[in-house]
Design an enzyme around this catalytic site. Structure first.
Site, PDB file in Angstrom:
ATOM      1  N   HIS A 109      -7.608  -4.512  10.068  1.00 49.85           N
ATOM      2  CA  HIS A 109      -7.309  -4.244   8.657  1.00 49.85           C
ATOM      3  C   HIS A 109      -5.989  -4.892   8.242  1.00 49.85           C
ATOM      4  O   HIS A 109      -5.087  -5.081   9.059  1.00 49.85           O
ATOM      5  CB  HIS A 109      -7.331  -2.742   8.334  1.00 49.85           C
ATOM      6  CG  HIS A 109      -6.149  -1.949   8.804  1.00 49.85           C
ATOM      7  ND1 HIS A 109      -6.217  -1.020   9.819  1.00 49.85           N
ATOM      8  CD2 HIS A 109      -4.868  -1.913   8.380  1.00 49.85           C
ATOM      9  CE1 HIS A 109      -5.050  -0.462   9.996  1.00 49.85           C
ATOM     10  NE2 HIS A 109      -4.196  -0.982   9.143  1.00 49.85           N
TER      11      HIS A 109
ATOM     12  N   ASP B 223       0.827  -1.211   0.000  1.00 50.12           N
ATOM     13  CA  ASP B 223       0.000   0.000   0.000  1.00 50.12           C
ATOM     14  C   ASP B 223       0.859   1.257   0.000  1.00 50.12           C
ATOM     15  O   ASP B 223       2.093   1.180   0.120  1.00 50.12           O
ATOM     16  CB  ASP B 223      -0.958  -0.006   1.206  1.00 50.12           C
ATOM     17  CG  ASP B 223      -0.269  -0.412   2.512  1.00 50.12           C
ATOM     18  OD1 ASP B 223       0.971  -0.405   2.555  1.00 50.12           O
ATOM     19  OD2 ASP B 223      -0.983  -0.732   3.476  1.00 50.12           O
TER      20      ASP B 223
ATOM     21  N   ASN C 180      -7.898  -2.698  14.268  1.00 52.53           N
ATOM     22  CA  ASN C 180      -9.290  -2.946  13.878  1.00 52.53           C
ATOM     23  C   ASN C 180      -9.417  -4.096  12.875  1.00 52.53           C
ATOM     24  O   ASN C 180     -10.462  -4.277  12.263  1.00 52.53           O
ATOM     25  CB  ASN C 180      -9.941  -1.671  13.326  1.00 52.53           C
ATOM     26  CG  ASN C 180      -9.306  -1.188  12.032  1.00 52.53           C
ATOM     27  OD1 ASN C 180      -8.395  -1.831  11.499  1.00 52.53           O
ATOM     28  ND2 ASN C 180      -9.763  -0.058  11.510  1.00 52.53           N
TER      29      ASN C 180
ATOM     30  N   GLU D 161      -9.764  -1.356   5.146  1.00 54.25           N
ATOM     31  CA  GLU D 161     -10.466  -1.102   6.405  1.00 54.25           C
ATOM     32  C   GLU D 161     -11.704  -2.001   6.527  1.00 54.25           C
ATOM     33  O   GLU D 161     -12.151  -2.582   5.538  1.00 54.25           O
ATOM     34  CB  GLU D 161     -10.901   0.369   6.456  1.00 54.25           C
ATOM     35  CG  GLU D 161      -9.745   1.366   6.455  1.00 54.25           C
ATOM     36  CD  GLU D 161      -9.008   1.449   7.797  1.00 54.25           C
ATOM     37  OE1 GLU D 161      -9.072   0.491   8.589  1.00 54.25           O
ATOM     38  OE2 GLU D 161      -8.364   2.483   8.035  1.00 54.25           O
TER      39      GLU D 161
HETATM   40  C1  GLP Z   1      -0.630   0.246   8.650  1.00 59.23           C
HETATM   41  C2  GLP Z   1      -0.209  -0.568   7.428  1.00 59.23           C
HETATM   42  C3  GLP Z   1      -0.500  -2.033   7.623  1.00 59.23           C
HETATM   43  C4  GLP Z   1       0.030  -2.487   8.977  1.00 59.23           C
HETATM   44  C5  GLP Z   1      -0.668  -1.737  10.070  1.00 59.23           C
HETATM   45  C6  GLP Z   1      -0.227  -2.163  11.465  1.00 59.23           C
HETATM   46  O1  GLP Z   1      -1.965   0.579   8.611  1.00 59.23           O
HETATM   47  N1  GLP Z   1      -0.838  -0.117   6.222  1.00 59.23           N
HETATM   48  O2  GLP Z   1       0.098  -2.768   6.562  1.00 59.23           O
HETATM   49  O3  GLP Z   1      -0.160  -3.861   9.125  1.00 59.23           O
HETATM   50  O4  GLP Z   1      -0.372  -0.363   9.908  1.00 59.23           O
HETATM   51  O5  GLP Z   1       0.971  -1.528  11.774  1.00 59.23           O
HETATM   52  P1  GLP Z   1       1.919  -1.895  12.969  1.00 59.23           P
HETATM   53  O6  GLP Z   1       2.694  -3.086  12.533  1.00 59.23           O
HETATM   54  O7  GLP Z   1       2.811  -0.699  13.118  1.00 59.23           O
HETATM   55  O8  GLP Z   1       1.076  -2.143  14.149  1.00 59.23           O
END
Ligand code: GLP
Length: 264
Positions: A136, A65, A134, A141
């Site tokens: 995702h 992304d 949440n 989302e």
């Molecule tokens: C962002 C990214 C996701 C990731 C998520 C959780 O939203 N787009 O790919 O999995 O954060 O991040 P973290 O690993 O920092 O908790």
């Protein structure tokens, strides 16, 4: 789904690097994720590269992304983040590390181009994933179609709040993004989701043991025939079948090439 519980986040990184290394040795097309969770895994892979144990020269990579509207050289663009955290430190050719173009004035066209690029590269061999609080994955989302492809999405305020720690203030976090869809992610041949810390325990329970539902996008892993989930004790704390997953891991049949995955 193969569920592996490791004592600490450091152990999660080593096991995840073991799984990824098997693909890297085959010159795989890697699906890479940003966020803080995979950073320790990237560090472990960099260590193995530095030690001469692993080469990425035959690999290519696609990111999950990207924020819309951040210049590529912005430190928080995912284009920069993946280079800073990982690919600048290994021998993968930079031109073979691709991400959605969040600077294109026509994000829909950029999304379609990205989806096509993945298909034309022969698809993704292993897709690394984190999970949002949440549920995702990527930036899909709750409510995202389980069949969706790369497209423009609006972030949930919770995700904006979660990601604000990387910016000077929450106001600076872009609210629009380009993300591989859940259908795109499902097309990868192997999914590898990592989650660490108590803050992810609820998301892990919902994605592993909850119903498959667009409201928990990560639950789409239940529809994939080859999904590995590696969590630490804290992230596993809400799982109802925790003891069974541990038992199954100790009983893994040794004759399976990868060490016992895909028993579902
Ligand atoms: C962002 C990214 C996701 C990731 C998520 C959780 O939203 N787009 O790919 O999995 O954060 O991040 P973290 O690993 O920092 O908790």
């Amino acid at each position: 789904m193969e569920l592996i519980i490791r004592p600490t986040s450091a152990d999660v990184a080593v096991t995840a690097a073991d799984v990824l290394a098997e693909h890297v040795r085959r010159g795989a097309t890697l699906g890479l994720a940003t966020g803080s969770t995979p950073v320790a895994t990237y560090q472990e892979l960099i260590r193995r590269y530095d030690a001469g144990e692993l080469s990425f020269a035959l690999c290519r990579a696609f990111l999950l992304d990207e924020y819309v509207g951040l210049p590529r050289d912005h430190e928080q663009s995912y284009y920069r983040t993946i280079r800073r955290e990982f690919t600048e430190h290994i021998d993968i050719p930079d031109a073979r590390v691709q991400s959605p173009d969040g600077t294109d004035p026509n994000p829909t066209a950029a999304a379609d181009r990205y989806e096509t690029a993945i298909v034309e590269a022969g698809g993704i061999d292993i897709q690394l994933l984190g999970v949002g609080t949440n549920g995702h994955i990527g930036f899909n989302e709750p409510g995202s179609s389980l069949a969706s492809h790369t497209r423009l999405k609006t972030l949930h305020p919770q995700t904006v709040a979660d990601n604000a720690r990387f910016f000077d203030s929450a106001d600076e976090v872009p609210i629009h993004v380009l993300t591989q869809g859940l259908g795109t992610i499902r097309n990868a041949r192997h999914l590898l989701l990592l989650a660490t810390g108590e803050g992810k325990a609820d998301a892990v329970r919902r994605l592993v043991e909850g119903p498959v539902a667009a409201f928990c996008p990560a639950s789409v892993l239940q529809l994939h025939e080859f999904a590995t989930v590696i969590v630490d004790e804290a992230a596993a704390s809400d799982l109802q079948y925790k003891e069974y997953y541990r038992f199954a891991e100790t009983k893994k049949p040794q004759w399976q090439g990868w060490g016992g995955w895909n028993l579902a």
